[in-house]
Scaffold this active site. Structure first.
Site, mmCIF file in Angstrom:
data_model
loop_
_atom_site.group_PDB
_atom_site.id
_atom_site.type_symbol
_atom_site.label_atom_id
_atom_site.label_comp_id
_atom_site.label_asym_id
_atom_site.label_seq_id
_atom_site.Cartn_x
_atom_site.Cartn_y
_atom_site.Cartn_z
ATOM 1 C CG HIS A 167 -5.189 -11.702 -1.865
ATOM 2 N ND1 HIS A 167 -6.550 -11.702 -1.729
ATOM 3 C CD2 HIS A 167 -4.681 -11.329 -0.664
ATOM 4 C CE1 HIS A 167 -6.866 -11.357 -0.492
ATOM 5 N NE2 HIS A 167 -5.754 -11.130 0.170
ATOM 6 C CG MET A 216 -5.456 -5.037 -2.377
ATOM 7 S SD MET A 216 -4.327 -6.180 -1.579
ATOM 8 C CE MET A 216 -5.370 -7.625 -1.442
ATOM 9 N N GLY A 217 -5.743 -0.947 -1.261
ATOM 10 C CA GLY A 217 -5.510 0.385 -0.704
ATOM 11 C C GLY A 217 -6.628 0.662 0.267
ATOM 12 C CG ASP A 261 -1.976 -1.059 1.195
ATOM 13 O OD1 ASP A 261 -2.100 -1.730 0.151
ATOM 14 O OD2 ASP A 261 -2.670 -1.251 2.210
ATOM 15 N NE ARG A 310 -20.478 -7.335 -18.089
ATOM 16 C CZ ARG A 310 -20.238 -8.309 -18.951
ATOM 17 N NH1 ARG A 310 -19.108 -8.981 -18.902
ATOM 18 N NH2 ARG A 310 -21.120 -8.605 -19.870
ATOM 19 C CD GLN A 331 -4.079 -5.007 -6.405
ATOM 20 O OE1 GLN A 331 -3.942 -3.801 -6.303
ATOM 21 N NE2 GLN A 331 -5.136 -5.630 -5.901
ATOM 22 C CD GLU A 391 -8.487 -2.945 -0.082
ATOM 23 O OE1 GLU A 391 -8.999 -4.055 -0.216
ATOM 24 O OE2 GLU A 391 -7.402 -2.770 0.515
HETATM 25 O O1 F6P Z 1 -2.217 -4.026 4.013
HETATM 26 C C1 F6P Z 1 -2.064 -4.518 2.745
HETATM 27 C C2 F6P Z 1 -3.357 -5.001 2.185
HETATM 28 O O2 F6P Z 1 -3.003 -5.523 0.959
HETATM 29 C C3 F6P Z 1 -4.508 -3.981 2.081
HETATM 30 O O3 F6P Z 1 -4.448 -3.168 0.958
HETATM 31 C C4 F6P Z 1 -5.719 -4.867 2.067
HETATM 32 O O4 F6P Z 1 -6.859 -4.190 2.552
HETATM 33 C C5 F6P Z 1 -5.315 -5.959 2.986
HETATM 34 O O5 F6P Z 1 -3.915 -6.056 2.947
HETATM 35 C C6 F6P Z 1 -5.963 -7.286 2.648
HETATM 36 O O6 F6P Z 1 -5.574 -8.190 3.623
HETATM 37 P P1 F6P Z 1 -5.949 -9.730 3.668
HETATM 38 O O7 F6P Z 1 -5.077 -10.417 2.690
HETATM 39 O O8 F6P Z 1 -5.639 -10.142 5.053
HETATM 40 O O9 F6P Z 1 -7.394 -9.832 3.306
#
Ligand code: F6P
Length: 342
Positions: free
Chosen positions: A272, A169-170, A127, A266, A274, A221
């Site tokens: 994951h 993600m973020g 992140d 869409r 990423q 997100e």
């Molecule tokens: O902290 C990194 C991160 O990739 C966030 O961007 C994301 O919300 C979170 O981890 C997701 O975590 P998990 O894999 O535990 O669902």
């Protein structure tokens, strides 16, 4: 000296490169021995160890994930957790710890350092939201993966005259969305720091179609609509650090756009993908340098510190400077992406 190493929180490309550098320099440069703690803070808490030496680190530089395993265990949420960690470190003959993690893992390290545990931190998170360091490793890999996805989505969106919403993600910070959105030529980038106006999003979708190109909207997100409402959740259940599981803003947005503009929309959730797989050269380089400097900090007895990238130099900062507050996207940085909206 015997040094324990652990990786905590969400995994991140480059973790193995840090472990390898810590061990290689520790053994060859300082004559240290190592103990691998499994699964983040769960390792020292429950006494879960593994052998860690140069042999165990062979071939791991380009490998994603972490050979030590990870978890979101918070020892401060466990009765007697700190005492248990101290007792296990003593049992294992461990004099110092290298903790590799993000805000939560290093937050624990900060508190343990205050309680007398000799610990050095290495910042990690895809992140890129840790303050004190210009970049964290893993971020560059995530941005490259997201950018490649956006490049691919442009061609299919144009063929079908569709809106494609890409959820990245973020949780609190929009760095991945911002960098990949700029690099991938997104029509809009929506981030947690800047609540979005759905009317404005739809207006830009319409103008984008007028230019004969299809809109690609990159959304973090953790992005939220201006008119209120919470972050979109997969589950309201909280982890040991109080985080809920985010996800679903992409679908929600695509539905709204379709309803309001009549254009087919869409959503694609990168999730994951990423975080998995091989790190970029930049992340291997940064992770390796963090590892080398971290074990030097242990050798110098410079505990309670974390490594930080400042320009091209690696510096040591008090742990609290990296974990005290999150690094967010500024208005000025967001304005750079806005030039290309619509
Ligand atoms: O902290 C990194 C991160 O990739 C966030 O961007 C994301 O919300 C979170 O981890 C997701 O975590 P998990 O894999 O535990 O669902």
């Amino acid at each position: 000296m015997r040094v324990g190493v652990l990786t905590g929180g969400g995994d991140c490309p480059g973790l193995n490169a840090v472990i390898r550098a810590v061990v290689r320099k520790g053994v060859r440069g300082h004559g240290f021995e190592f103990v691998g703690y499994r699964d983040g803070w769960k390792g020292p808490l429950e006494g879960l160890t593994m052998e860690l030496g140069i042999e165990q680190c062979r071939g791991i530089l380009p490998r994603g994930g972490t050979i030590l395993g990870s978890s979101r265990t918070n020892p401060f949420k466990v009765d007697g957790g700190v005492e248990q960690i101290k007792a296990n470190l003593e049992r294992d003959g461990v004099d110092a710890l290298v903790a590799i993690g993000g805000e939560d893992t290093l937050g624990v390290a900060t508190k343990l350092a205050d309680l007398g545990v000799d610990v050095v931190g290495v910042p990690k998170t895809i992140d890129n939201d840790l303050s004190g360091t210009d970049f964290t490793f893993g971020f560059d890999t995530a941005v490259n993966i997201a950018t490649e996805a956006i490049d691919r989505l442009h061609t299919t969106a144009e063929s079908h005259h569709r809106v494609l919403v890409v959820e990245v993600m973020g949780r609190h910070a929009g760095w991945i969305a911002l960098h990949s959105g700029i690099a991938g030529g997104a029509s809009m980038v929506l981030i947690p720091e800047q609540p979005f106006d759905i009317e404005d999003v739809c207006a830009r979708v319409t103008t984008r179609f007028e230019s004969r190109y299809a809109p690609i909207i990159v959304v973090s997100e953790g992005a939220v609509p201006l008119e209120g409402g919470d972050m979109t959740l997969v589950s309201g259940e909280k982890d040991a650090f109080g985080h809920v599981r985010l996800g679903g803003i992409g679908d929600r947005l695509a539905g709204e756009i379709e309803q309001r503009t009549g254009a087919e929309a869409r959503a694609v959730v990168l999730g994951h993908i990423q975080r998995g797989g091989t790190p970029t050269a930049f992340d291997r380089w940064l992770a390796t340098r963090f590892g080398l400097q971290a074990i030097d900090a242990v050798a110098d007895g410079d505990f309670g510190t974390m490594m930080a990238l400042k320009g091209t130099r690696i510096e040591r900062l008090p742990l609290i400077e990296g974990t005290g507050e999150l690094k967010l996207v500024s208005d000025e940085e967001y304005a750079e992406a806005q030039v290309f909206f619509g």
